[in-house]
Design an enzyme around this catalytic site. Structure first.
Site, PDB file in Angstrom:
ATOM      1  N   ASP A 145      -6.951  -0.929  -4.405  1.00  0.00           N
ATOM      2  CA  ASP A 145      -7.823  -1.022  -3.737  1.00  0.00           C
ATOM      3  C   ASP A 145      -9.472   0.358  -4.197  1.00  0.00           C
ATOM      4  OD1 ASP A 145      -6.574  -2.620  -1.812  1.00  0.00           O
ATOM      5  OD2 ASP A 145      -5.685  -0.713  -1.039  1.00  0.00           O
TER       6      ASP A 145
ATOM      7  N   ASP B 271       0.844  -1.298   0.136  1.00  0.00           N
ATOM      8  CA  ASP B 271       0.027   0.305   0.084  1.00  0.00           C
ATOM      9  C   ASP B 271       0.641   1.428   0.125  1.00  0.00           C
ATOM     10  OD1 ASP B 271      -2.611  -1.204   0.395  1.00  0.00           O
ATOM     11  OD2 ASP B 271      -2.526  -1.852   2.058  1.00  0.00           O
TER      12      ASP B 271
END
Length: 149
Positions: free
Chosen positions: A133, A113
């Site tokens: 995401d 991430d």
């Protein structure tokens, strides 16, 4: 064929950004973007969304692979239908994001991430996500809204 390109492009772009972050951003480093509204950082997630089940990464990987297979089968049937442009676009965004994150789980053992929204609330500012995401969330929303009658 354009719909498959959407999935492939969203997955490839996310994986490219992840590789850039791995190569150029150090652990603990925060780089401000967009006038300080966004933050680029490198964070690893071994669990599902919001680190859910982070102590069971193998289970999360197996579940993600199973759900990915179900998603691909659904996509095949959806692509055979005429029309449904918004739903197809949404599902391909969702699929591309899911495939990118699944790739990370299988190859790296964790999801990379890299993006956060700067906020006065520290808890919100600590939430870090990736383009995959965003594609999953936006694609799911688009697909769901397109099915409303």
């Amino acid at each position: 064929m354009i719909f498959c390109t959407i999935a492939a492009a969203s997955a490839a772009l996310d994986l490219g950004i992840k590789q850039y972050v791995l190569d150029n951003v150090t652990d603990g480093e925060d780089r401000e973007l967009a006038g300080g509204r966004l933050v680029l950082r490198r964070v690893y997630n071994r669990g599902a969304a919001f680190n859910l089940l982070e102590k069971s990464p193998q289970f999360v990987t197996k579940l993600s692979a199973w759900l990915g297979a179900v998603l691909l089968v659904r996509d095949v049937f959806l692509m055979r239908k005429k029309g449904h442009t918004a739903e197809k676009t949404g599902m391909m965004l969702l699929t591309g994001g899911a495939l990118s994150n699944l790739y990370d789980r299988v190859v790296r053992g964790k999801v990379v991430d890299y993006l956060a929204v700067k906020s006065r609330w520290k808890r919100l500012s600590r939430l870090t996500f990736n383009l995959g995401d965003v594609c999953i969330a936006a694609g799911a929303l688009l697909a769901a809204l397109s099915r409303r009658k």
